[in-house]
Design a protein around this motif. Structure first.
Motif, PDB file in Angstrom:
ATOM      1  N   ARG A 648       0.809  -1.213   0.000  1.00  0.00           N
ATOM      2  CA  ARG A 648       0.000   0.000   0.000  1.00  0.00           C
ATOM      3  C   ARG A 648       0.849   1.273   0.000  1.00  0.00           C
ATOM      4  NH1 ARG A 648      -4.724   0.414   4.376  1.00  0.00           N
ATOM      5  NH2 ARG A 648      -5.423  -1.334   3.066  1.00  0.00           N
ATOM      6  N   TYR A 649       1.930   1.284   0.771  1.00  0.00           N
ATOM      7  CA  TYR A 649       2.677   2.533   0.951  1.00  0.00           C
ATOM      8  C   TYR A 649       4.093   2.490   0.363  1.00  0.00           C
ATOM      9  CZ  TYR A 649      -0.975   3.146   4.463  1.00  0.00           C
ATOM     10  OH  TYR A 649      -2.186   3.231   5.097  1.00  0.00           O
ATOM     11  N   GLY A 650       4.572   1.305   0.002  1.00  0.00           N
ATOM     12  CA  GLY A 650       5.939   1.192  -0.473  1.00  0.00           C
ATOM     13  C   GLY A 650       6.048   1.133  -1.977  1.00  0.00           C
ATOM     14  N   LYS A 651       7.222   0.736  -2.443  1.00  0.00           N
ATOM     15  CA  LYS A 651       7.497   0.636  -3.872  1.00  0.00           C
ATOM     16  C   LYS A 651       8.169  -0.695  -4.135  1.00  0.00           C
ATOM     17  CE  LYS A 651       8.338   5.630  -4.386  1.00  0.00           C
ATOM     18  NZ  LYS A 651       9.341   6.659  -4.798  1.00  0.00           N
ATOM     19  N   GLU A 652       7.992  -1.163  -5.349  1.00  0.00           N
ATOM     20  CA  GLU A 652       8.685  -2.378  -5.755  1.00  0.00           C
ATOM     21  C   GLU A 652      10.194  -2.101  -5.901  1.00  0.00           C
ATOM     22  OE1 GLU A 652       6.927  -3.851  -9.304  1.00  0.00           O
ATOM     23  OE2 GLU A 652       5.197  -4.715  -8.274  1.00  0.00           O
ATOM     24  N   PRO A 653      11.020  -3.135  -5.728  1.00  0.00           N
ATOM     25  CA  PRO A 653      10.664  -4.526  -5.426  1.00  0.00           C
ATOM     26  C   PRO A 653      10.320  -4.719  -3.957  1.00  0.00           C
ATOM     27  CG  PRO A 653      13.038  -4.316  -5.563  1.00  0.00           C
ATOM     28  CD  PRO A 653      12.476  -2.966  -5.935  1.00  0.00           C
ATOM     29  N   ILE A 654       9.379  -5.650  -3.730  1.00  0.00           N
ATOM     30  CA  ILE A 654       8.968  -6.004  -2.372  1.00  0.00           C
ATOM     31  C   ILE A 654       9.427  -7.432  -2.112  1.00  0.00           C
ATOM     32  CG2 ILE A 654       7.009  -6.340  -0.817  1.00  0.00           C
ATOM     33  CD1 ILE A 654       5.503  -4.248  -2.502  1.00  0.00           C
ATOM     34  N   CYS A 655       9.982  -7.657  -0.914  1.00  0.00           N
ATOM     35  CA  CYS A 655      10.571  -8.964  -0.631  1.00  0.00           C
ATOM     36  C   CYS A 655      10.231  -9.377   0.795  1.00  0.00           C
ATOM     37  CB  CYS A 655      12.084  -8.912  -0.826  1.00  0.00           C
ATOM     38  SG  CYS A 655      12.918 -10.466  -0.436  1.00  0.00           S
ATOM     39  N   LEU A 656       9.757 -10.612   0.952  1.00  0.00           N
ATOM     40  CA  LEU A 656       9.526 -11.212   2.265  1.00  0.00           C
ATOM     41  C   LEU A 656      10.680 -12.168   2.565  1.00  0.00           C
ATOM     42  CD1 LEU A 656       7.832 -12.076   4.773  1.00  0.00           C
ATOM     43  CD2 LEU A 656       6.685 -13.735   3.267  1.00  0.00           C
ATOM     44  N   ARG A 657      11.257 -12.023   3.760  1.00  0.00           N
ATOM     45  CA  ARG A 657      12.335 -12.937   4.152  1.00  0.00           C
ATOM     46  C   ARG A 657      12.060 -13.436   5.569  1.00  0.00           C
ATOM     47  NH1 ARG A 657      18.813 -11.637   4.353  1.00  0.00           N
ATOM     48  NH2 ARG A 657      18.168 -10.325   6.110  1.00  0.00           N
ATOM     49  N   MET A 658      12.200 -14.763   5.720  1.00  0.00           N
ATOM     50  CA  MET A 658      12.026 -15.394   7.031  1.00  0.00           C
ATOM     51  C   MET A 658      13.351 -16.023   7.450  1.00  0.00           C
ATOM     52  SD  MET A 658       8.318 -17.192   6.374  1.00  0.00           S
ATOM     53  CE  MET A 658       8.226 -17.843   8.041  1.00  0.00           C
ATOM     54  N   ILE A 659      13.760 -15.712   8.674  1.00  0.00           N
ATOM     55  CA  ILE A 659      15.051 -16.188   9.177  1.00  0.00           C
ATOM     56  C   ILE A 659      14.808 -16.959  10.463  1.00  0.00           C
ATOM     57  CG2 ILE A 659      17.337 -15.508  10.001  1.00  0.00           C
ATOM     58  CD1 ILE A 659      17.022 -12.922   8.404  1.00  0.00           C
ATOM     59  N   LEU A 660      15.292 -18.199  10.487  1.00  0.00           N
ATOM     60  CA  LEU A 660      15.180 -19.026  11.680  1.00  0.00           C
ATOM     61  C   LEU A 660      16.563 -19.163  12.313  1.00  0.00           C
ATOM     62  CD1 LEU A 660      13.668 -20.911  13.602  1.00  0.00           C
ATOM     63  CD2 LEU A 660      14.127 -22.790  11.988  1.00  0.00           C
ATOM     64  N   GLN A 661      16.685 -18.626  13.492  1.00  0.00           N
ATOM     65  CA  GLN A 661      17.934 -18.797  14.267  1.00  0.00           C
ATOM     66  C   GLN A 661      17.521 -18.978  15.718  1.00  0.00           C
ATOM     67  OE1 GLN A 661      19.835 -15.401  15.412  1.00  0.00           O
ATOM     68  NE2 GLN A 661      18.283 -13.990  14.684  1.00  0.00           N
ATOM     69  N   SER A 662      18.048 -18.222  16.635  1.00  0.00           N
ATOM     70  CA  SER A 662      17.607 -18.320  18.027  1.00  0.00           C
ATOM     71  C   SER A 662      16.214 -17.722  18.203  1.00  0.00           C
ATOM     72  CB  SER A 662      18.600 -17.618  18.951  1.00  0.00           C
ATOM     73  OG  SER A 662      18.777 -16.273  18.549  1.00  0.00           O
TER      74      SER A 662
END
Length: 730
Positions: A648-662
């Motif tokens: 809605r408010y940002g600009k491309e490129p849009i990226c989702l990142r999921m990080i599993l650590q502690s």
């Protein structure tokens, strides 16, 4: 008439000769009454008796053989007495008064004897005139000779005193260490004044500054002692042991009044404060201690302690001049000890402040194994402003910081604390290294302005590095600080081969506080198993070694493969700092870990609202694969809100990142630099609740800005015990 006078005087002398011992006793008795100060010195009694005896014998000799004073010489005993009197610090007026009294007494004795031999008034007058003339000439000549001897001995004594004072000035106070300064005083005292010297300081003054302690709480600590005998066998109190003097005792009075005291000591006449101790009584009897001096330590109007000087091998007792000399030497030492005491307190305070501002333990972080050391400088240099820090950042990243504030003491330590706090605050908003140093430079400039023109300029260096375990990229910027050493991981073919230690090809910006000059961020790969060594210049620089030699030694130590960072820290300090450093040293070692690719999931999204459901499904699928179904609801909700905001408010490129650590981190990046804000939605508002929901569900959340836009991230704790370790590290 002159022949009759000479013959008559010869007859008088012959009649007095058998009574010579009686005459000497009479003269000595009279002199004891008139000049008692001369007889205060026991070792002068015999020389005084011999001097009087030889003077009487010489006068009778002249009466018997006729006065001829052209070649008259003062009796040897008289010269010896004058010399000894000067050595004891006696006054020349006492010597001359003794001559006048002796002269008058001899005239009275001769005239009294002459009155028994004749009643002729004319002969009596002639005899009196002859006696007055000849004896005055004799006294003038001999007193001139003994005065010359006295002045020569006095000059030698004064010269010795100047030598001792000069020697004390050179040998006492060579360091800002209390015990060493006190020991130097004890050694100088035994070499020039006494056979045994002790130095005691008030225990309260050693612990803290404050008012003088009350006289009924007189606890002292034996700081130093020295003897002409090996091992100080005369000592009844070991070094570094506390003891006390009774209230009202002479040491207590000397300490609190500041007046030195001299004591004669015998087994029959021992001061009560000494006699009360069996150990003291034994030492007095065993070693034959006969005199002592009590010299209080006073500095800046306050008592610090007391020094005691004893004699037992030297048979000569202490005199007033010895007392003055001991007082002068001790007063100099008192200033040095007080300076050392104040410096010790200030240094301990600065060191405590600095250690309280540094991390008590190096924070553990999954992105890197770390170890650190802080080593304060030597006593004269003072505590500086070196510091290090390890700061967890979003996205499993870690920041490594090391810096150095110019200056010494409390001011440098306090400034270091302010800068460390500023770095942590700036790190919380996830700035790039160069941007962070730019803001930190502004902080230093503002501090300079706030301190005023009469304050020293604040200057500091700082290195800020950020390691990303996902990309294995290290980004760093330097503000006048030496670059870190990088040790690559060992090769698979030869794991024991020494790696090539190198330094990043990165620019070093100006020190903090100059303003208006840019900083640059350098990026380089830091693969798994590498070693990053951050340090301050005190580690490689010294007065006996140039920085290039220090860097060469640093390379050699780091090139030796050692799995333990703690051992590597110790070896670096041992090799580079064999003695106490002249400057503070901060050392921070980091061995980075890479994050397993299976624990990082990335999804590129177009700017289309219909893709929000796809992002939710993508997140729940991977949570199932990671066996984190318990987090599915909260994660799905957070991903939905963050992706919706980005579309809605940002600009491309849009990226989702999921990080599993502690922890589990969800990040949504877009190309817009518009800052999101948390706001309170009203009852009938249709939006404005997204970030509020994220803030309620997440353990931590925030925004960081990149060169290309921004990243909004949110962290959640993993199910299970709070201390359960995270996985996913290669």
């Amino acid at each position: 008439m002159s022949i009759d006078v000479d013959a008559f005087l010869r007859e008088v002398a012959l009649r007095l000769r058998p009574r010579m011992g009686e005459l000497v006793d009479l003269l000595v008795s009279r002199m004891r009454e008139e000049v008692p100060s001369v007889w205060a010195y026991d070792d002068l009694a015999d020389p005084a008796m011999q001097s009087v005896s030889q003077h009487v014998d010489t006068v009778l000799h002249f009466l018997e053989h006729g006065f001829d004073i052209s070649n008259v010489q003062a009796p040897p005993a008289a010269v010896s007495f004058a010399t000894r009197l000067a050595e004891h610090g006696g006054q020349i007026t006492e010597l001359l008064r003794a001559y006048r009294i002796g002269h008058a007494a001899i005239l009275d004795l001769v005239r009294e004897e002459a009155a028994h031999l004749t009643t002729d008034p004319e002969l009596r007058d002639a005899v009196a005139d002859a006696l007055i003339e000849e004896t005055f000439d004799y006294v003038d000549h001999t007193s001139e000779q003994v005065v010359t001897a006295y002045q020569h001995a006095r000059d030698i004594r004064l010269q010795r005193r100047l030598i001792v004072v000069n020697e004390a000035s050179c040998r006492i106070g060579t360091s800002l260490d209390i015990a060493r300064t006190a020991q130097e005083l004890a050694e100088v005292g035994t070499e020039y004044l006494a056979d045994f010297v002790t130095v005691d300081l008030l225990d309260a003054t050693l612990r803290e500054e404050g008012p003088a302690p009350a006289q009924d709480v007189l606890v002292l600590r034996r700081i130093a002692q020295h003897s002409v005998l090996d091992g100080c066998p005369e000592s009844a109190v070991p070094t570094d042991r506390t003891h006390s003097f009774a209230p009202g005792s002479e040491p207590a009075s000397a300490l609190f009044t500041g007046h030195p005291l001299r004591h004669r000591i015998t087994l029959a006449d021992t001061p009560a404060w000494l006699a009360g101790s069996e150990a003291h009584r034994h030492a007095i009897g065993a070693f034959g201690i006969h005199t002592m001096l009590l010299i209080p330590f006073w500095a800046r109007g306050s008592p610090l302690g007391i020094a005691q000087f004893f004699r037992h091998r030297d048979a000569t007792p202490f005199d007033d001049d010895d007392l003055l000399l001991a007082q002068e030497v001790t007063s100099r030492a008192a200033i040095y000890i007080d300076n050392a005491r104040r410096y010790t307190h200030e240094r301990a305070t600065a060191l405590a402040l600095q250690r309280s501002l540094l991390p008590s333990n190096v924070p553990r972080h999954a992105a890197a194994e770390t170890a650190a050391r802080y080593l304060p400088s030597g006593a004269r240099a003072g505590v500086g402003g070196d510091w290090y820090d390890v700061i967890p950042l979003s996205g499993a990243r870690i920041a490594l910081v090391i810096g150095d504030v110019v200056g010494r003491g409390l001011y440098a330590s306090a400034t270091m604390g302010r800068l460390r706090t500023a770095v942590r605050t700036l790190a919380d908003i996830d700035l790039m290294p160069d941007e962070l140093l730019t803001h930190l430079d502004d902080v230093v400039i503002r501090l300079q302005r706030e301190e005023g023109r009469d304050q020293d300029e604040i200057s500091a260096t700082c290195l800020y590095a950020v390691y990303d375990p996902v990309s294995q990229i290290c980004s760093l910027a330097s503000a006048g600080h030496v670059l870190p050493a990088v040790v690559p991981p060992p090769t698979d073919g030869d794991p024991v081969a020494n790696p090539q230690v190198d330094f990043p090809d990165a620019p070093i910006g100006p020190p903090l506080g100059l303003g208006g000059l840019p900083f640059e961020t350098a990026r380089f790969e830091l693969p798994e198993g590498s070693l990053l060594a951050l340090f301050t210049d005190g580690l490689i620089e010294s007065s006996t070694r140039d920085p290039d030699s220090g860097l060469a030694t640093l390379r050699d130590v780091l090139a030796q493969t050692d799995p333990s960072l703690e051992d590597t820290c110790d070896r670096l300090l041992d090799e580079l700092l064999p003695s106490r450093p002249a400057d503070d040293v901060a050392l921070l070692l980091a061995r980075p870990h890479a994050l397993d690719a299976n624990h990082v999931k990335t999804l590129e999204l177009p700017s289309d609202p219909s893709m929000v459901s796809h992002a939710r499904a993508y997140a729940t699928d991977h949570l199932a694969a990671w066996k984190l179904d318990d987090l599915a609801f909260s994660t799905e909700l957070m991903v939905s809100e963050l992706v919706t905001n980005a579309i809605r408010y940002g600009k491309e490129p849009i990226c989702l990142r999921m990080i599993l650590q502690s922890t589990l981190t969800c990040e949504v990046a877009d190309a817009s630099s518009t800052s999101p804000r948390l706001r309170r939605a009203r009852t009938f508002d249709e939006d404005g609740r997204g970030l509020l929901l994220v803030a309620q569900l997440a353990k931590n959340w925030g925004t960081r800005y990149t060169r290309d836009g921004k990243v909004i991230w949110a962290e959640q704790s993993l199910p299970g015990p709070p201390d359960a370790p995270g996985g996913g590290w290669a």
